[in-house]
Design a protein around this motif. Structure first.
Motif, PDB file in Angstrom:
ATOM      1  N   THR A  64      -5.123  -6.770  -5.855  1.00  0.00           N
ATOM      2  CA  THR A  64      -5.447  -5.761  -4.841  1.00  0.00           C
ATOM      3  C   THR A  64      -6.104  -4.547  -5.470  1.00  0.00           C
ATOM      4  O   THR A  64      -7.132  -4.053  -4.996  1.00  0.00           O
ATOM      5  CB  THR A  64      -4.181  -5.332  -4.090  1.00  0.00           C
ATOM      6  N   ARG A  65      -5.524  -4.075  -6.558  1.00  0.00           N
ATOM      7  CA  ARG A  65      -6.057  -2.869  -7.197  1.00  0.00           C
ATOM      8  C   ARG A  65      -7.414  -3.120  -7.842  1.00  0.00           C
ATOM      9  O   ARG A  65      -8.228  -2.195  -7.980  1.00  0.00           O
ATOM     10  CB  ARG A  65      -5.064  -2.327  -8.225  1.00  0.00           C
ATOM     11  N   ALA A  66      -7.683  -4.353  -8.233  1.00  0.00           N
ATOM     12  CA  ALA A  66      -8.959  -4.677  -8.881  1.00  0.00           C
ATOM     13  C   ALA A  66     -10.086  -4.896  -7.874  1.00  0.00           C
ATOM     14  O   ALA A  66     -11.258  -4.937  -8.256  1.00  0.00           O
ATOM     15  CB  ALA A  66      -8.802  -5.927  -9.743  1.00  0.00           C
ATOM     16  N   SER A  67      -9.734  -5.021  -6.609  1.00  0.00           N
ATOM     17  CA  SER A  67     -10.729  -5.305  -5.570  1.00  0.00           C
ATOM     18  C   SER A  67     -11.062  -4.024  -4.809  1.00  0.00           C
ATOM     19  O   SER A  67     -10.183  -3.413  -4.190  1.00  0.00           O
ATOM     20  CB  SER A  67     -10.191  -6.363  -4.603  1.00  0.00           C
ATOM     21  N   GLU A  68     -12.334  -3.631  -4.813  1.00  0.00           N
ATOM     22  CA  GLU A  68     -12.732  -2.434  -4.067  1.00  0.00           C
ATOM     23  C   GLU A  68     -12.434  -2.595  -2.585  1.00  0.00           C
ATOM     24  O   GLU A  68     -11.902  -1.686  -1.936  1.00  0.00           O
ATOM     25  CB  GLU A  68     -14.225  -2.155  -4.278  1.00  0.00           C
ATOM     26  N   ALA A  72      -9.459  -0.658  -0.460  1.00  0.00           N
ATOM     27  CA  ALA A  72      -9.853   0.108   0.718  1.00  0.00           C
ATOM     28  C   ALA A  72      -9.051  -0.337   1.942  1.00  0.00           C
ATOM     29  O   ALA A  72      -8.612   0.491   2.750  1.00  0.00           O
ATOM     30  CB  ALA A  72     -11.348  -0.050   0.971  1.00  0.00           C
ATOM     31  N   MET A  73      -8.848  -1.635   2.084  1.00  0.00           N
ATOM     32  CA  MET A  73      -8.097  -2.152   3.221  1.00  0.00           C
ATOM     33  C   MET A  73      -6.653  -1.650   3.188  1.00  0.00           C
ATOM     34  O   MET A  73      -6.109  -1.198   4.207  1.00  0.00           O
ATOM     35  CB  MET A  73      -8.133  -3.676   3.230  1.00  0.00           C
ATOM     36  N   VAL A  74      -6.008  -1.717   2.019  1.00  0.00           N
ATOM     37  CA  VAL A  74      -4.626  -1.269   1.896  1.00  0.00           C
ATOM     38  C   VAL A  74      -4.520   0.229   2.167  1.00  0.00           C
ATOM     39  O   VAL A  74      -3.584   0.705   2.831  1.00  0.00           O
ATOM     40  CB  VAL A  74      -4.078  -1.600   0.490  1.00  0.00           C
ATOM     41  N   LEU A 264      -0.885   1.322  -2.660  1.00  0.00           N
ATOM     42  CA  LEU A 264      -1.714   2.467  -2.296  1.00  0.00           C
ATOM     43  C   LEU A 264      -2.316   3.133  -3.532  1.00  0.00           C
ATOM     44  O   LEU A 264      -1.733   3.108  -4.617  1.00  0.00           O
ATOM     45  CB  LEU A 264      -0.881   3.505  -1.549  1.00  0.00           C
ATOM     46  N   SER A 265      -3.461   3.759  -3.332  1.00  0.00           N
ATOM     47  CA  SER A 265      -4.054   4.548  -4.410  1.00  0.00           C
ATOM     48  C   SER A 265      -3.712   6.020  -4.274  1.00  0.00           C
ATOM     49  O   SER A 265      -3.984   6.810  -5.186  1.00  0.00           O
ATOM     50  CB  SER A 265      -5.585   4.387  -4.413  1.00  0.00           C
ATOM     51  N   THR A 369      -2.024   6.419   8.067  1.00  0.00           N
ATOM     52  CA  THR A 369      -3.200   7.260   7.833  1.00  0.00           C
ATOM     53  C   THR A 369      -3.217   8.496   8.722  1.00  0.00           C
ATOM     54  O   THR A 369      -4.030   9.395   8.515  1.00  0.00           O
ATOM     55  CB  THR A 369      -4.493   6.452   8.077  1.00  0.00           C
ATOM     56  N   SER A 370      -2.316   8.554   9.721  1.00  0.00           N
ATOM     57  CA  SER A 370      -2.231   9.723  10.601  1.00  0.00           C
ATOM     58  C   SER A 370      -0.991  10.568  10.314  1.00  0.00           C
ATOM     59  O   SER A 370      -0.741  11.561  11.010  1.00  0.00           O
ATOM     60  CB  SER A 370      -2.204   9.280  12.078  1.00  0.00           C
ATOM     61  N   ALA A 371      -0.211  10.189   9.324  1.00  0.00           N
ATOM     62  CA  ALA A 371       1.041  10.882   9.045  1.00  0.00           C
ATOM     63  C   ALA A 371       0.788  12.247   8.413  1.00  0.00           C
ATOM     64  O   ALA A 371      -0.097  12.416   7.572  1.00  0.00           O
ATOM     65  CB  ALA A 371       1.910  10.041   8.123  1.00  0.00           C
TER      66      ALA A 371
END
Length: 423
Positions: A64-68, A72-74, A264-265, A369-371
């Motif tokens: 997941t972390r290696a995939s742009e 982005a989706m996560v 998450l990033s 994303t709205s928190a």
């Protein structure tokens, strides 16, 4: 002779933990020799339960972390799935189906868990010449009652929901080249579209959730069974770290905060928001690092950062949970009888978040994303006012109902029928 069962559990901790509970039941109640095929991070979980571990490749967090696109989706950022991104999704599963076939070589029955198991495991079992069945932790068969959980929570009406399921199934064509290569490598013939559709209609599915949480759709076929939850092994003898035990004893029950296997990033930003919300609501907190690398900080005696602790041990000792609404964590909060503050992100998380709200166990969900500090603090405060008593009552009532169900026993009985060829 004991039947040999291989369970293919490709995914995160939330996939593997309930599978271990089911596997233990198959081993203890059916006398089966059970092996669990999963990725390396979960080897100890499997072996600690007295089960045989078989290795599946890849590492979901690292991939997941290696995939742009995956990152982005996560994170909840909008990004069009480019041709390269779709090719990357297929590359992340290269070799997995072959490893599933290797893990299943001596099986009498293969149980295929989750989306990846459903996509690849059936072919692996076919190559081994044995029967198979699907294990699902969320609804995965088309219905007019609701749209596919991974597509959000909006209902389009019965016809529209069924159309959404057909569109979702069409998305699997992204993986058609991968499946074609897998079948070729396993020496299987090409498959026609009609054979695929027939298999999907007739393939036995065992759904590891409760009908009190998701009522059985009236348009599901007899091949789909809702068994009840498959709880992981009993952790009653778990011994917590001294710091955690002391924290729990030194004040009122805290709020659990965890985002599970969400890579998450922006974990530091989420951490700051959570700490501020806990202070604003006047609540103590236990913050689970998880894949998001959450951090409760070191300057607040009312917040403690922890690593993974068995949910069955910890959650009955807290007052509420702020979580991402993965299937496993949602089930664990319901089992513990505690209210939730839902912070859903992607895939089936909004589906479970809305279920918690409609069941009366949580305020209205807050998309991650709205928190903000303010809306999170307001939700926490709602758990303490007059409405909070209703959330707590409904959560305890549902927990009592779930305690009377035995999803593992129901699933074991179905597996016995599958082995006998009568299901």
């Amino acid at each position: 002779m004991s039947p040999r069962v291989t369970i293919l559990a490709f995914g995160t901790r939330g996939d593997v933990a309930p599978i271990i509970g089911l596997a233990a039941g198959l081993q203890g109640d059916l006398g089966a020799d059970v092996s669990v095929a999963a990725q390396h991070p979960y080897e100890q979980m499997v072996t600690d339960a007295g089960l045989e571990f078989r290795l599946l490749p890849r590492d979901t967090e690292s991939d997941t972390r290696a995939s742009e696109y995956g990152q982005a989706m996560v994170d909840g950022r909008r990004m069009r799935p480019t041709k390269d991104a779709l090719a990357g999704m297929r590359r992340d599963l290269v070799g997995v189906g072959e490893a599933m076939a290797k893990a299943s070589a001596d099986a009498d029955l293969v149980l295929c868990e989750g989306p990846v198991g459903g996509l690849l495991g059936w072919h692996a079992a076919q190559a081994c010449g044995v029967r198979s069945a699907a294990l699902m932790l969320q609804p995965a068969y088309p219905t007019g009652d609701f749209a596919p959980p991974a597509l959000g929570t909006r209902s389009f009406g019965r016809f529209g929901n069924r159309t959404a399921w057909r569109l979702g199934a069409a998305g699997e064509r992204v993986f058609a080249p991968l499946v074609d290569d897998l079948r070729a490598s396993l020496g299987l013939p090409d498959q026609s579209r009609s054979s695929v559709q027939k298999r999907k209609r007739e393939w036995i599915q065992l759904c590891g959730f409760s009908e009190s949480v998701v009522a059985r759709p009236r348009d599901w076929p007899e091949s789909v069974h809702i068994t009840g939850y498959w709880w992981p092994d009993d952790d009653s003898e778990y011994q917590p770290p001294a710091e955690l035990a002391s924290f729990l004893e030194d004040g009122p029950p805290p709020v659990y905060v965890g985002l599970g296997s969400t890579a998450l990033s922006d974990g530091s930003e989420i951490s700051d928001m959570v700490r501020a919300a806990l202070r604003a609501a006047g609540r103590r907190g236990l913050v689970n690092r998880g894949w998001a690398n959450l951090d409760g900080g070191s300057d607040d005696p009312d917040v403690l950062t922890i690593d993974d602790v068995p949910h069955s041990w910890l959650l009955p000792r807290v007052s509420a949970a702020i979580h991402h609404c993965g299937a496993g964590t949602t089930a664990a909060t319901l089992r513990a009888g505690i209210p939730s503050v839902a912070l859903p992100g992607i895939m089936d998380q909004p589906f479970w978040a809305l279920r918690l709200h409609r069941l009366g166990c949580a305020p209205e969900p807050i998309p991650r994303t709205s928190a903000t500090r303010d809306n999170l603090a307001a939700a926490l405060s709602a758990l303490s006012d007059d409405k909070g008593a209703e959330y707590r009552f409904r959560a305890r009532e549902l927990a009592d109902h779930l305690a009377r169900e035995d999803g593992v026993a129901n699933a074991v009985a179905l597996v016995e029928r599958v082995l006998a060829g009568s299901a």
